[in-house]
Design a protein around this motif. Sequence first.
Motif, PDB file in Angstrom:
ATOM      1  N   ARG A  10      21.488  26.391  62.402  1.00 56.63           N
ATOM      2  CA  ARG A  10      22.562  25.504  61.934  1.00 56.63           C
ATOM      3  C   ARG A  10      22.063  24.069  61.810  1.00 56.63           C
ATOM      4  N   ALA A  11      21.337  23.585  62.813  1.00 53.62           N
ATOM      5  CA  ALA A  11      20.782  22.231  62.767  1.00 53.62           C
ATOM      6  C   ALA A  11      19.775  22.098  61.628  1.00 53.62           C
ATOM      7  N   LEU A  12      18.961  23.122  61.422  1.00 51.81           N
ATOM      8  CA  LEU A  12      17.975  23.112  60.339  1.00 51.81           C
ATOM      9  C   LEU A  12      18.652  23.000  58.979  1.00 51.81           C
ATOM     10  N   ILE A  13      19.583  23.904  58.700  1.00 49.35           N
ATOM     11  CA  ILE A  13      20.238  23.930  57.392  1.00 49.35           C
ATOM     12  C   ILE A  13      21.090  22.683  57.185  1.00 49.35           C
ATOM     13  N   LEU A  14      21.818  22.275  58.203  1.00 51.61           N
ATOM     14  CA  LEU A  14      22.646  21.073  58.104  1.00 51.61           C
ATOM     15  C   LEU A  14      21.775  19.857  57.764  1.00 51.61           C
ATOM     16  N   THR A  15      20.652  19.709  58.443  1.00 57.69           N
ATOM     17  CA  THR A  15      19.797  18.542  58.232  1.00 57.69           C
ATOM     18  C   THR A  15      19.114  18.576  56.872  1.00 57.69           C
ATOM     19  N   VAL A  16      18.641  19.738  56.448  1.00 59.66           N
ATOM     20  CA  VAL A  16      18.013  19.847  55.127  1.00 59.66           C
ATOM     21  C   VAL A  16      19.024  19.524  54.035  1.00 59.66           C
ATOM     22  N   PHE A  17      20.222  20.086  54.142  1.00 63.45           N
ATOM     23  CA  PHE A  17      21.237  19.829  53.115  1.00 63.45           C
ATOM     24  C   PHE A  17      21.729  18.383  53.164  1.00 63.45           C
ATOM     25  N   ALA A  18      21.789  17.796  54.354  1.00 62.33           N
ATOM     26  CA  ALA A  18      22.167  16.384  54.455  1.00 62.33           C
ATOM     27  C   ALA A  18      21.119  15.507  53.776  1.00 62.33           C
ATOM     28  N   ALA A  19      19.849  15.804  53.991  1.00 60.98           N
ATOM     29  CA  ALA A  19      18.779  15.041  53.341  1.00 60.98           C
ATOM     30  C   ALA A  19      18.848  15.188  51.824  1.00 60.98           C
ATOM     31  N   ALA A  20      19.131  16.401  51.352  1.00 61.03           N
ATOM     32  CA  ALA A  20      19.246  16.625  49.910  1.00 61.03           C
ATOM     33  C   ALA A  20      20.444  15.867  49.342  1.00 61.03           C
ATOM     34  N   PHE A  21      21.570  15.938  50.036  1.00 56.94           N
ATOM     35  CA  PHE A  21      22.783  15.251  49.578  1.00 56.94           C
ATOM     36  C   PHE A  21      22.568  13.741  49.531  1.00 56.94           C
ATOM     37  N   VAL A  22      22.105  13.178  50.624  1.00 60.06           N
ATOM     38  CA  VAL A  22      21.915  11.725  50.695  1.00 60.06           C
ATOM     39  C   VAL A  22      20.856  11.276  49.691  1.00 60.06           C
ATOM     40  N   GLY A  23      19.803  12.057  49.555  1.00 63.47           N
ATOM     41  CA  GLY A  23      18.741  11.690  48.620  1.00 63.47           C
ATOM     42  C   GLY A  23      19.220  11.582  47.187  1.00 63.47           C
ATOM     43  N   LYS A  24      20.137  12.435  46.802  1.00 65.75           N
ATOM     44  CA  LYS A  24      20.647  12.417  45.422  1.00 65.75           C
ATOM     45  C   LYS A  24      21.828  11.478  45.257  1.00 65.75           C
ATOM     46  N   ALA A  25      22.648  11.344  46.280  1.00 70.52           N
ATOM     47  CA  ALA A  25      23.875  10.537  46.175  1.00 70.52           C
ATOM     48  C   ALA A  25      23.638   9.066  46.529  1.00 70.52           C
ATOM     49  N   ARG A  26      22.469   8.738  47.016  1.00 70.00           N
ATOM     50  CA  ARG A  26      22.166   7.387  47.479  1.00 70.00           C
ATOM     51  C   ARG A  26      22.266   6.336  46.380  1.00 70.00           C
ATOM     52  N   SER A  27      21.892   6.703  45.156  1.00 66.98           N
ATOM     53  CA  SER A  27      21.951   5.726  44.064  1.00 66.98           C
ATOM     54  C   SER A  27      22.146   6.440  42.741  1.00 66.98           C
ATOM     55  N   ALA A  28      22.626   5.680  41.776  1.00 66.10           N
ATOM     56  CA  ALA A  28      22.843   6.237  40.432  1.00 66.10           C
ATOM     57  C   ALA A  28      21.520   6.666  39.811  1.00 66.10           C
ATOM     58  N   SER A  29      20.451   5.921  40.063  1.00 66.58           N
ATOM     59  CA  SER A  29      19.163   6.283  39.461  1.00 66.58           C
ATOM     60  C   SER A  29      18.624   7.590  40.040  1.00 66.58           C
ATOM     61  N   ARG A  30      18.818   7.806  41.329  1.00 67.17           N
ATOM     62  CA  ARG A  30      18.373   9.079  41.930  1.00 67.17           C
ATOM     63  C   ARG A  30      19.200  10.244  41.381  1.00 67.17           C
ATOM     64  N   PHE A  31      20.492  10.029  41.233  1.00 65.26           N
ATOM     65  CA  PHE A  31      21.330  11.086  40.679  1.00 65.26           C
ATOM     66  C   PHE A  31      20.932  11.366  39.230  1.00 65.26           C
ATOM     67  N   ARG A  32      20.668  10.326  38.441  1.00 64.32           N
ATOM     68  CA  ARG A  32      20.227  10.522  37.052  1.00 64.32           C
ATOM     69  C   ARG A  32      18.902  11.287  37.002  1.00 64.32           C
ATOM     70  N   GLY A  33      17.991  10.955  37.917  1.00 60.09           N
ATOM     71  CA  GLY A  33      16.724  11.688  37.979  1.00 60.09           C
ATOM     72  C   GLY A  33      16.946  13.157  38.280  1.00 60.09           C
ATOM     73  N   PHE A  34      17.874  13.421  39.196  1.00 57.61           N
ATOM     74  CA  PHE A  34      18.194  14.813  39.536  1.00 57.61           C
ATOM     75  C   PHE A  34      18.809  15.543  38.345  1.00 57.61           C
ATOM     76  N   THR A  35      19.767  14.911  37.673  1.00 57.15           N
ATOM     77  CA  THR A  35      20.389  15.583  36.523  1.00 57.15           C
ATOM     78  C   THR A  35      19.387  15.756  35.388  1.00 57.15           C
ATOM     79  N   GLY A  36      18.440  14.839  35.274  1.00 55.50           N
ATOM     80  CA  GLY A  36      17.379  15.018  34.278  1.00 55.50           C
ATOM     81  C   GLY A  36      16.537  16.240  34.577  1.00 55.50           C
ATOM     82  N   SER A  37      16.240  16.458  35.864  1.00 53.55           N
ATOM     83  CA  SER A  37      15.467  17.649  36.222  1.00 53.55           C
ATOM     84  C   SER A  37      16.289  18.918  35.994  1.00 53.55           C
ATOM     85  N   ILE A  38      17.596  18.838  36.246  1.00 56.21           N
ATOM     86  CA  ILE A  38      18.463  19.993  35.966  1.00 56.21           C
ATOM     87  C   ILE A  38      18.438  20.310  34.474  1.00 56.21           C
ATOM     88  N   ARG A  39      18.500  19.273  33.672  1.00 57.95           N
ATOM     89  CA  ARG A  39      18.497  19.464  32.216  1.00 57.95           C
ATOM     90  C   ARG A  39      17.222  20.185  31.780  1.00 57.95           C
TER      91      ARG A  39
END
Length: 183
Positions: A10-39
């Motif tokens: 639980r601690a492992l998955i929670l922390t990995v997903f928290a890092a992923a969430f914060v990493g993408k939601a931290r700024s508009a440029s990071r989110f744009r980079g993520f959506t670009g990779s999705i594209r």
Amino acid sequence: MTDLVLLACRALILTVFAAAFVGKARSASRFRGFTGSIRRLAILPERVAVPAGALVVAGEGTAVVLLALPAAARAGFALASALLVLFIGIVVRAVRGGVFAECRCFGSKGSVMGQAMIVRNLLLLAAALPGAVAGAPVPVGRPVGAAAAVAAGAVGAWAFTRWYDRIVAALMKRLVAPARNAG
């Protein structure tokens, strides 16, 4: 003992997903980079990639909240498992299709899609599935064991988010070098 293993997962998955969430939601440029990779990875038009990215980030954030709540941890594990299955499918499709793109899994530049990423997501899925099936009991009366389990999960998450790609790259260099010298 099983409850401590599930707590570590639980601690492992929670922390990995928290890092992923914060990493993408931290700024508009990071989110744009993520959506670009999705594209690029899912071969989606911009108008679909942005909502798809928002759904992924919302799913990661929701999984974190659910995993943080003992009564909802099973649902958090189930959501994390579903997201990991989706991620594995996308990476397999990218590798098979020869799509060359970074994942931006944690918001910044990430590793290129490949078998190592599939293995990473399979390992995380192996940690999430037991909690989705068994739930996540809180070890009562064993505070030292519980603290050690949480610490082990957090260290494992740190290894996955900070060192996994580097370790795989180093191993691949060591494996490829002898093959080149032998040929």
